[in-house]
Design a protein around this motif. Structure first.
Motif, PDB file in Angstrom:
ATOM      1  N   ILE A  68      25.653  18.117 -18.873  1.00 58.08           N
ATOM      2  CA  ILE A  68      25.673  16.841 -19.593  1.00 58.08           C
ATOM      3  C   ILE A  68      25.178  15.697 -18.716  1.00 58.08           C
ATOM      4  O   ILE A  68      24.762  14.656 -19.187  1.00 58.08           O
ATOM      5  CB  ILE A  68      27.106  16.570 -20.105  1.00 58.08           C
ATOM      6  CG1 ILE A  68      27.514  17.712 -21.022  1.00 58.08           C
ATOM      7  CG2 ILE A  68      27.228  15.257 -20.838  1.00 58.08           C
ATOM      8  CD1 ILE A  68      28.984  17.779 -21.294  1.00 58.08           C
ATOM      9  N   TYR A  69      25.190  15.914 -17.409  1.00 58.55           N
ATOM     10  CA  TYR A  69      24.867  14.818 -16.494  1.00 58.55           C
ATOM     11  C   TYR A  69      23.495  14.962 -15.852  1.00 58.55           C
ATOM     12  O   TYR A  69      23.210  14.341 -14.845  1.00 58.55           O
ATOM     13  CB  TYR A  69      25.976  14.684 -15.448  1.00 58.55           C
ATOM     14  CG  TYR A  69      27.257  14.250 -16.109  1.00 58.55           C
ATOM     15  CD1 TYR A  69      27.503  12.908 -16.342  1.00 58.55           C
ATOM     16  CD2 TYR A  69      28.170  15.179 -16.592  1.00 58.55           C
ATOM     17  CE1 TYR A  69      28.641  12.502 -17.008  1.00 58.55           C
ATOM     18  CE2 TYR A  69      29.310  14.781 -17.257  1.00 58.55           C
ATOM     19  CZ  TYR A  69      29.542  13.436 -17.463  1.00 58.55           C
ATOM     20  OH  TYR A  69      30.658  13.030 -18.129  1.00 58.55           O
ATOM     21  N   ARG A 119      27.111  12.393 -26.004  1.00 58.27           N
ATOM     22  CA  ARG A 119      25.853  13.027 -25.607  1.00 58.27           C
ATOM     23  C   ARG A 119      25.639  14.385 -26.260  1.00 58.27           C
ATOM     24  O   ARG A 119      24.528  14.744 -26.609  1.00 58.27           O
ATOM     25  CB  ARG A 119      25.795  13.192 -24.089  1.00 58.27           C
ATOM     26  CG  ARG A 119      25.714  11.856 -23.401  1.00 58.27           C
ATOM     27  CD  ARG A 119      25.535  12.011 -21.923  1.00 58.27           C
ATOM     28  NE  ARG A 119      25.677  10.688 -21.309  1.00 58.27           N
ATOM     29  CZ  ARG A 119      25.774  10.489 -20.017  1.00 58.27           C
ATOM     30  NH1 ARG A 119      25.754  11.511 -19.188  1.00 58.27           N
ATOM     31  NH2 ARG A 119      25.895   9.273 -19.539  1.00 58.27           N
ATOM     32  N   GLN A 120      26.725  15.166 -26.384  1.00 61.00           N
ATOM     33  CA  GLN A 120      26.546  16.526 -26.906  1.00 61.00           C
ATOM     34  C   GLN A 120      26.763  16.614 -28.405  1.00 61.00           C
ATOM     35  O   GLN A 120      26.257  17.523 -29.037  1.00 61.00           O
ATOM     36  CB  GLN A 120      27.512  17.468 -26.195  1.00 61.00           C
ATOM     37  CG  GLN A 120      27.108  17.738 -24.764  1.00 61.00           C
ATOM     38  CD  GLN A 120      27.324  19.193 -24.398  1.00 61.00           C
ATOM     39  OE1 GLN A 120      28.414  19.696 -24.515  1.00 61.00           O
ATOM     40  NE2 GLN A 120      26.268  19.853 -23.977  1.00 61.00           N
ATOM     41  N   THR A 123      21.332  11.512 -15.478  1.00 54.12           N
ATOM     42  CA  THR A 123      22.050  10.276 -15.169  1.00 54.12           C
ATOM     43  C   THR A 123      21.747   9.749 -13.767  1.00 54.12           C
ATOM     44  O   THR A 123      22.324   8.760 -13.343  1.00 54.12           O
ATOM     45  CB  THR A 123      23.572  10.495 -15.260  1.00 54.12           C
ATOM     46  OG1 THR A 123      23.900  11.634 -14.473  1.00 54.12           O
ATOM     47  CG2 THR A 123      24.021  10.687 -16.677  1.00 54.12           C
ATOM     48  N   SER A 132      38.426  17.395 -22.321  1.00 54.22           N
ATOM     49  CA  SER A 132      37.178  17.033 -21.650  1.00 54.22           C
ATOM     50  C   SER A 132      36.389  18.291 -21.272  1.00 54.22           C
ATOM     51  O   SER A 132      35.509  18.246 -20.428  1.00 54.22           O
ATOM     52  CB  SER A 132      37.453  16.170 -20.410  1.00 54.22           C
ATOM     53  OG  SER A 132      38.236  16.883 -19.476  1.00 54.22           O
ATOM     54  N   PRO A 147      33.647  20.818 -22.430  1.00 51.56           N
ATOM     55  CA  PRO A 147      32.579  20.859 -23.433  1.00 51.56           C
ATOM     56  C   PRO A 147      32.690  22.052 -24.382  1.00 51.56           C
ATOM     57  O   PRO A 147      32.463  21.898 -25.592  1.00 51.56           O
ATOM     58  CB  PRO A 147      31.303  20.959 -22.599  1.00 51.56           C
ATOM     59  CG  PRO A 147      31.666  20.441 -21.267  1.00 51.56           C
ATOM     60  CD  PRO A 147      33.106  20.777 -21.052  1.00 51.56           C
ATOM     61  N   ASN A 148      33.018  23.225 -23.874  1.00 50.95           N
ATOM     62  CA  ASN A 148      33.131  24.399 -24.747  1.00 50.95           C
ATOM     63  C   ASN A 148      34.236  24.223 -25.761  1.00 50.95           C
ATOM     64  O   ASN A 148      34.098  24.541 -26.936  1.00 50.95           O
ATOM     65  CB  ASN A 148      33.407  25.660 -23.929  1.00 50.95           C
ATOM     66  CG  ASN A 148      32.197  26.066 -23.117  1.00 50.95           C
ATOM     67  OD1 ASN A 148      31.059  25.745 -23.482  1.00 50.95           O
ATOM     68  ND2 ASN A 148      32.424  26.735 -22.000  1.00 50.95           N
ATOM     69  N   GLN A 154      31.911  10.763 -23.019  1.00 51.65           N
ATOM     70  CA  GLN A 154      30.493  11.031 -22.741  1.00 51.65           C
ATOM     71  C   GLN A 154      30.044  12.344 -23.372  1.00 51.65           C
ATOM     72  O   GLN A 154      28.937  12.439 -23.893  1.00 51.65           O
ATOM     73  CB  GLN A 154      30.254  11.023 -21.228  1.00 51.65           C
ATOM     74  CG  GLN A 154      30.372   9.621 -20.643  1.00 51.65           C
ATOM     75  CD  GLN A 154      30.078   9.574 -19.152  1.00 51.65           C
ATOM     76  OE1 GLN A 154      30.454  10.471 -18.396  1.00 51.65           O
ATOM     77  NE2 GLN A 154      29.398   8.532 -18.721  1.00 51.65           N
ATOM     78  N   ILE A 155      30.913  13.361 -23.342  1.00 55.16           N
ATOM     79  CA  ILE A 155      30.577  14.635 -23.983  1.00 55.16           C
ATOM     80  C   ILE A 155      30.448  14.428 -25.497  1.00 55.16           C
ATOM     81  O   ILE A 155      29.499  14.893 -26.127  1.00 55.16           O
ATOM     82  CB  ILE A 155      31.649  15.706 -23.683  1.00 55.16           C
ATOM     83  CG1 ILE A 155      31.681  16.021 -22.187  1.00 55.16           C
ATOM     84  CG2 ILE A 155      31.369  16.987 -24.479  1.00 55.16           C
ATOM     85  CD1 ILE A 155      32.880  16.856 -21.758  1.00 55.16           C
ATOM     86  N   VAL A 164      34.874  11.106 -19.281  1.00 56.56           N
ATOM     87  CA  VAL A 164      34.076  12.326 -19.446  1.00 56.56           C
ATOM     88  C   VAL A 164      34.154  12.831 -20.889  1.00 56.56           C
ATOM     89  O   VAL A 164      33.143  13.215 -21.477  1.00 56.56           O
ATOM     90  CB  VAL A 164      34.524  13.401 -18.426  1.00 56.56           C
ATOM     91  CG1 VAL A 164      33.888  14.745 -18.725  1.00 56.56           C
ATOM     92  CG2 VAL A 164      34.171  12.962 -17.007  1.00 56.56           C
ATOM     93  N   THR A 176      29.125  24.038 -17.764  1.00 53.61           N
ATOM     94  CA  THR A 176      28.778  23.379 -19.025  1.00 53.61           C
ATOM     95  C   THR A 176      28.934  21.860 -18.904  1.00 53.61           C
ATOM     96  O   THR A 176      28.225  21.099 -19.541  1.00 53.61           O
ATOM     97  CB  THR A 176      29.663  23.865 -20.195  1.00 53.61           C
ATOM     98  OG1 THR A 176      31.038  23.661 -19.850  1.00 53.61           O
ATOM     99  CG2 THR A 176      29.430  25.340 -20.481  1.00 53.61           C
ATOM    100  N   ARG A 177      29.872  21.449 -18.083  1.00 50.88           N
ATOM    101  CA  ARG A 177      30.069  20.018 -17.863  1.00 50.88           C
ATOM    102  C   ARG A 177      28.915  19.460 -17.024  1.00 50.88           C
ATOM    103  O   ARG A 177      28.502  18.326 -17.195  1.00 50.88           O
ATOM    104  CB  ARG A 177      31.380  19.796 -17.112  1.00 50.88           C
ATOM    105  CG  ARG A 177      32.109  18.565 -17.502  1.00 50.88           C
ATOM    106  CD  ARG A 177      33.525  18.551 -16.981  1.00 50.88           C
ATOM    107  NE  ARG A 177      34.336  19.653 -17.507  1.00 50.88           N
ATOM    108  CZ  ARG A 177      35.645  19.593 -17.679  1.00 50.88           C
ATOM    109  NH1 ARG A 177      36.296  18.499 -17.384  1.00 50.88           N
ATOM    110  NH2 ARG A 177      36.321  20.628 -18.128  1.00 50.88           N
TER     111      ARG A 177
END
Lengths: 137, 221
Positions: A112-113, B88-89, A116, B53, B55-56, B84-85, B81, A108-109
């Motif tokens: 996000i990239y 962006r999310q 980039t 950090s 996302p879930n 950024q999550i 990170v 999942t991480r």
């Protein structure tokens, strides 16, 4: 990519990093491998003839000492996703390294990239795909 | 405002105390289970225990409701990170990351973090200001060291701004040599009032140097 005159930086000298650095060096690439702990370099094989650098690659200063701006590629393969993602983004954004790849365990991480400019490899996702592909054969 | 904070330790604790007392809604994300329990007992805030950090985990924390996201862990890369999550999310407009390495300040901001704060940078700037101030004083020994020639540029907060030259609180043995304003040496008028940026030159017995300097630049210095 032909090995001659190609300079690759490997960040993290664990199981993956040490094999990666050793093989690249064996194939003729110029390799610098970075790790926070000097004892990790014991994992490098006999075919490794590159350089080692002790330090934290999330420090821009250390990347500069590794002459990252001259690198053709940087592989961020420490055991921490966030470290890999940060080092990879710095290499791409600040030093414009042409090929930048990061290992990211958490799929999942990884998502996000996507846009980039860095490429991510998720061992978790690769393994899942491999298991399922074998099942479906 | 609804603030999301990830972090640990005293910084998280005191910031939470401050922000809840100002009436903000807070969601805290803390990696340490015991600390999370302590925080939830102490403050009227939603406290979650987990990796800020991930996302879930952030999605479960309903981050889309955040007005501000502050990443205050001791690890620069985790703060990057997480921000950024968030951005962006979850479309969080304002993200703040704490950084240890001052070089990361501009890096993080170029990678989409709204503000990166470096305690190292803040403190080193303060030190620099202080040393810059000190360079404004020059002490030159003359008469084989028996006398000192002092040159001081008055700062905005100098205690003697507005005073008359005649009232300069020097020791009886010390003498004013002259006052330079911009590039002009002021004529000898005792009623002239001192201004910021004036350059004052004083000659004093070496033993009175400290007293004269304190008189010109204030006690704290």
């Amino acid at each position: 990519m032909k090995p001659t005159n190609q300079y690759i930086i490997v960040v993290g000298c664990g199981r993956l990093g040490s094999i990666l650095a050793s093989q690249l060096s064996g194939q003729g690439y110029s390799v610098v491998v970075i790790d926070r702990h000097e004892y990790m370099f014991r994992g490098l094989s006999g075919e490794f003839s590159g350089f080692t650098l002790v330090g934290d690659a999330t420090e821009l200063d250390l990347l500069k000492r590794a002459k990252v701006e001259q690198a053709n590629g940087l592989f961020a393969v420490t055991d921490r996703d966030n470290t890999n993602l940060m080092v990879a983004q710095a290499a791409k954004q600040v030093f414009q390294v042409p090929l930048v790849m990061a290992r990211v365990f958490d799929p999942t991480r990884e998502k996000i990239y996507l846009d980039t400019g860095i490429q991510t490899i998720s061992p978790t996702r690769l393994s899942v795909d491999a298991f399922i592909a074998n099942l479906n054969q | 405002m609804h603030l999301f904070l990830i972090g640990q330790g005293k910084l998280l604790y005191f910031l939470t105390r401050q922000m809840t007392s100002q009436g903000h809604r807070l969601t805290l994300i803390c990696n340490d289970k015991e600390e999370a329990t302590m925080l939830s007992h102490q403050f009227k805030a939603v406290v979650l225990n987990g990796d800020g950090s991930n996302p879930n985990f952030l999605a479960e924390a309903q981050l889309d409701q955040a007005d501000m996201f502050l990443a205050l862990t001791p690890q620069d890369e985790d703060n990057l990170v997480a921000c950024q999550i968030a951005k962006r999310q979850h479309g969080v407009e304002f993200t703040l990351a704490l950084v240890n390495d001052p070089d990361n300040q501009s890096l993080f901001e170029s990678l989409g973090v709204s503000t990166a704060v470096s305690a190292t940078e803040i403190i080193s700037n303060l030190i620099q200001q202080q040393t810059q101030f000190q360079t404004l004083q020059t002490i030159t020994p003359v008469a084989e060291g028996a006398l000192n020639l002092l040159e001081v540029i008055l700062e905005q907060d100098s205690p003697i701004i507005g005073q008359r030259v005649a009232d300069l609180p020097l020791t009886p043995a010390a003498q004013l040599v002259g006052v330079q304003r911009q590039t002009v040496l002021l004529p000898d008028i005792p009623t002239t009032h001192l201004q910021a940026r004036d350059r004052i030159i004083v000659i004093t017995p070496a033993s009175d140097t400290g007293t004269c300097l304190r008189a010109l630049v204030g006690e704290t210095r």
